[in-house]
Design a protein around this motif. Structure first.
Motif, PDB file in Angstrom:
ATOM      1  N   ALA A 155      -8.454 -35.925  65.563  1.00 35.68           N
ATOM      2  CA  ALA A 155      -7.925 -34.796  64.812  1.00 35.68           C
ATOM      3  C   ALA A 155      -8.460 -33.474  65.361  1.00 35.68           C
ATOM      4  O   ALA A 155      -7.726 -32.488  65.467  1.00 35.68           O
ATOM      5  CB  ALA A 155      -8.274 -34.940  63.332  1.00 35.68           C
TER       6      ALA A 155
ATOM      7  N   ALA B  24      -3.206 -35.826  59.555  1.00 35.91           N
ATOM      8  CA  ALA B  24      -3.228 -35.280  60.917  1.00 35.91           C
ATOM      9  C   ALA B  24      -2.588 -36.309  61.833  1.00 35.91           C
ATOM     10  O   ALA B  24      -2.624 -37.509  61.563  1.00 35.91           O
ATOM     11  CB  ALA B  24      -4.663 -34.984  61.365  1.00 35.91           C
TER      12      ALA B  24
ATOM     13  N   GLU C 231      -3.815 -39.981  61.076  1.00 34.51           N
ATOM     14  CA  GLU C 231      -5.006 -40.141  60.255  1.00 34.51           C
ATOM     15  C   GLU C 231      -4.638 -39.889  58.800  1.00 34.51           C
ATOM     16  O   GLU C 231      -3.923 -38.937  58.481  1.00 34.51           O
ATOM     17  CB  GLU C 231      -6.062 -39.132  60.709  1.00 34.51           C
ATOM     18  CG  GLU C 231      -7.315 -39.088  59.867  1.00 34.51           C
ATOM     19  CD  GLU C 231      -8.234 -37.961  60.316  1.00 34.51           C
ATOM     20  OE1 GLU C 231      -9.068 -38.222  61.195  1.00 34.51           O
ATOM     21  OE2 GLU C 231      -8.097 -36.831  59.809  1.00 34.51           O
TER      22      GLU C 231
END
Length: 711
Positions: free
Chosen positions: A557, A691, A706
């Motif tokens: 991320a 993300a 994520e």
């Protein structure tokens, strides 16, 4: 016969003055002509019309083409249904009235009344190739309709001129096609890959030719690959950004597109079953008219094909337009093939010098991202690496060798290999960079140049001692995102003594800083923060803000956040390496996904069982399984290879990645929005994950997302 459709002949038009059958019906202008009191006009009563005039009127009323007779000195109007539609609201009041009165608003404009009067008074025929008629309701795409008009004198039985016959044929479609051809050339000029060429070509051909089916095919060594579009396909904006769905065809395929590409001879069928032997579905089976044009290129063999589900006569003008379109496609395909070849070589060289796998450690999570600068068509000098040292610590490095050519990439490979060798012998960062300085000086002396410019930052991460030791040789200072359980995240730059670039007598000094659970280290190249016409400080501030605002400290991320932190394009390479000190060890699992139709279903079952066993909340399981299914389908469709699904669960988040080994896809930097399964996947991932992104690998690409775990 039931089920048979026949074309019904157009009946002869009724003539004014002739007996009218009470059971017959007339409509539109023909009925109005029958009912009009012609005796009160210069034409006179129909029963007294000259035979030649009667023949012209019969011709006008029977014709499907817009036609009008303008009779006598005042050019009284008599016209058919086609002409009535043409003049719109002026009908039916225009019947039997002088043309100058009907068209008073345009009569005195150039090419209007004067042309008709000259044809009547001097017997001069006139052809107007492009005319915009005063018919406001006939707009095509917001533009007035365009016509070709002809005006001819009409003579009676004695040879005396008694009027003017006007014929109008609409040429709007051809005019629009020519304009569309110009737009097509402009769109093709911006394409880089064959995928881009295919997308632009299909969109143009289906719209410009108003076709039912269009196809584009190119050679692929010992076989062919082709892509098509069907009229009425529901494509949204995300679909347009997807790599096209190519189909394979054998080298000896009897299909018209392959035969045309091999022979170089155009193929035209006006009515038949041209795709009978190679049809893949009912859409192909319905095609009755087909034109296939070879691409004129010395590098690429291929075909552009346009088809209709009804018989279609290929006019000379349409054939010329098809040939011109195929020429443009051939030139674009040739440029794309050259670009893909060069780009593939550069990318293979670049990625082969980067680590194929990063270390998998229980308390340290690692991710990296690399994107070439310029146009992606040259190898660059940015590099990163992460490896386990003999002491059990983790060595991390990110560097930049100046240049965007093969020589820069080769030097980068030398520096990276030497750094790892030095670190495995003596991991102290200052000792490693000191040894590298001597190597770069030697390489510069060997090459006879003082322009060998290399910057590097090297660090040793000791998770058990919760610290990092860093040294820099002229490289931007690393960033640490600190996130304790009590405080909000904050990103701060490490105060590393900068030192001189390698090869210039670098005397590096080290600094040791805390690296506690929850912290994430970010190493980056100057391409992340530098922009033309922008202060470097603004880029550094923007990067720190983006890292602070990230949804979590997960390395993937943060890499995605870092590469998009500073707006604007960069001409430099971009490299990022992130290392997170996990609060708790994560659990992970993986699955190899074969390139089979049942694979997405198998992934869903496996992932549901695994996450349920780990006691992941049901809401997270549902979102993760749906997103993973979409990404797996995308990998199988567009990469055409087997895939690998990996899941990693920590106390804070679930990370899922899908890796393929495909060689095609987007080549421009940061275009991650191409990932979707026929348009759905992009929206789903953006909606359901916290993300997501895509990372190139040595042999393909990895897509990840994520989802944060509710506390």
């Amino acid at each position: 016969m039931p089920g048979t459709v026949r074309r019904v002949p157009t009946p002869s038009a009724p003539v004014p003055g002739a007996p009218v059958d009470p059971g017959a019906s007339s409509s539109g202008a023909a009925a109005a002509v029958l009912a009009h009191p012609w005796a009160g006009t210069s034409l006179g009563a129909p029963e007294r019309w000259d035979p030649a005039v009667r023949a012209v009127v019969d011709l006008v009323l029977a014709s499907p083409v817009p036609m009008a007779l303008l009779y006598g000195d005042d050019l009284v109007l008599l016209y058919n249904d086609g002409y009535a539609e043409l003049i719109g609201a002026r009908h039916p009041a225009a019947l039997g009235r002088p043309a100058a009165a009907v068209f008073a608003d345009v009569w005195h404009e150039p090419g209007a009344g004067e042309v008709l009067e000259r044809a009547y008074r001097h017997g001069e025929s006139f052809l107007e190739r492009e005319a915009v008629l005063p018919a406001d309701r006939h707009l095509v795409g917001g533009e007035p309709a365009v016509f070709t008009r002809g005006h001819s004198p009409v003579r009676d039985s004695t040879g005396r001129i008694i009027g003017v016959l006007t014929v109008a044929a609409q040429t709007t479609q051809l005019t629009q096609q020519l304009q569309s051809l110009s737009d097509f050339a402009a769109a093709l000029s911006g394409t880089l890959t064959l995928d881009d060429v295919a997308r632009v070509t299909l969109r143009y051909a289906i719209n410009s030719f108003d076709a039912d089916r269009v196809a584009f095919a190119v050679d692929e060594g010992g076989s062919w690959r082709m892509v098509r579009r069907i009229r009425g396909e529901l494509l949204d904006e995300a679909d347009e950004r997807l790599p096209p769905l190519w189909r394979r065809a054998p080298a000896d395929s009897p299909g018209p597109v392959v035969v045309t590409a091999r022979s170089g001879v155009p193929f035209y069928v006006s009515d038949g079953q041209p795709l009978r032997e190679t049809a893949v579905d009912r859409h192909d089976q319905k095609i009755r008219a087909l034109a296939a044009l070879p691409l004129r290129s010395s590098v690429v063999r291929g075909t552009l094909a346009v088809g209709y589900q009804i018989p279609h006569i290929w006019s000379a003008a349409e054939r010329a337009l098809l040939v011109a379109s195929a020429e443009l496609v051939g030139q674009a395909a040739e440029r794309a093939r050259r670009f893909e070849t060069q780009h593939g070589t550069a990318q293979l060289l670049q990625r082969s010098m980067l680590p194929e796998q990063l270390p998998d450690l229980p308390r340290l999570r690692i991710a990296a991202r690399y994107a070439p600068g310029v146009d992606g068509n040259a190898a660059g000098g940015d590099f990163y690496d992460a490896f386990v040292l003999p002491t059990g610590a983790l060595g991390v490095v990110l560097g930049d060798v100046a240049g965007h050519d093969v020589q820069a990439a080769a030097r980068m490979g030398q520096v990276r290999a030497a750094l790892r060798a030095l670190a495995l012998s003596d991991p102290r960062p200052d000792a490693v960079l000191g040894g590298l300085d001597r190597l770069v000086s030697s390489l510069g002396a060997e090459a006879g140049t003082q322009e060998l410019f290399v910057t590097v930052v090297f660090g040793v991460v000791e998770a058990d001692r919760e610290r990092i030791t860093l040294a820099s040789a002229g490289h931007p200072a690393p960033l640490i995102r600190r996130c304790s359980e009590r405080d909000e995240p904050v990103a701060e730059y490490v105060d590393v003594p900068p030192g001189a670039p390698l090869g210039l007598g670098c005397r590096p000094r080290t600094v040791t800083v805390p690296f506690r659970p929850g912290d994430t280290l970010l190493l980056f190249s100057d391409g992340v923060v530098e922009r033309r016409w922008q202060d470097l400080t603004a880029g550094l501030v923007g990067l720190a803000a983006a890292v602070t605002a990230a949804s979590s400290g997960d390395p993937r991320a943060l890499c995605a956040a870092a590469t998009g932190a500073v707006p604007g394009a960069t001409e430099d390479d971009v490299a990022v390496l992130a290392v997170e000190h996990a609060v708790k060890p994560s659990r992970s699992a993986s699955m190899e996904v074969p390139a089979e139709p049942t694979a997405p279903s198998r992934v869903r079952h496996w992932m549901t069982a695994q996450l349920t066993e780990w006691r992941v909340p049901e809401a997270v399981i549902g979102a993760a399984v749906l997103c993973t299914s979409e990404l797996t389908t995308n990998a199988l469709l567009h990469a055409g290879t087997a895939a690998r699904v990996e899941i990693d669960l920590s106390a804070e988040r679930l990370l899922v990645s899908v890796a393929d080994s495909g060689t095609r896809g987007t080549v421009t930097r940061a275009q991650t929005d191409t990932l979707s399964s026929r348009g759905r996947g992009l929206g789903l991932i953006e909606e359901l994950s916290d993300a997501w992104g895509t990372d190139p690998t040595v042999r393909g690409s990895t897509v990840w997302f994520e989802i944060l775990i509710p506390s």
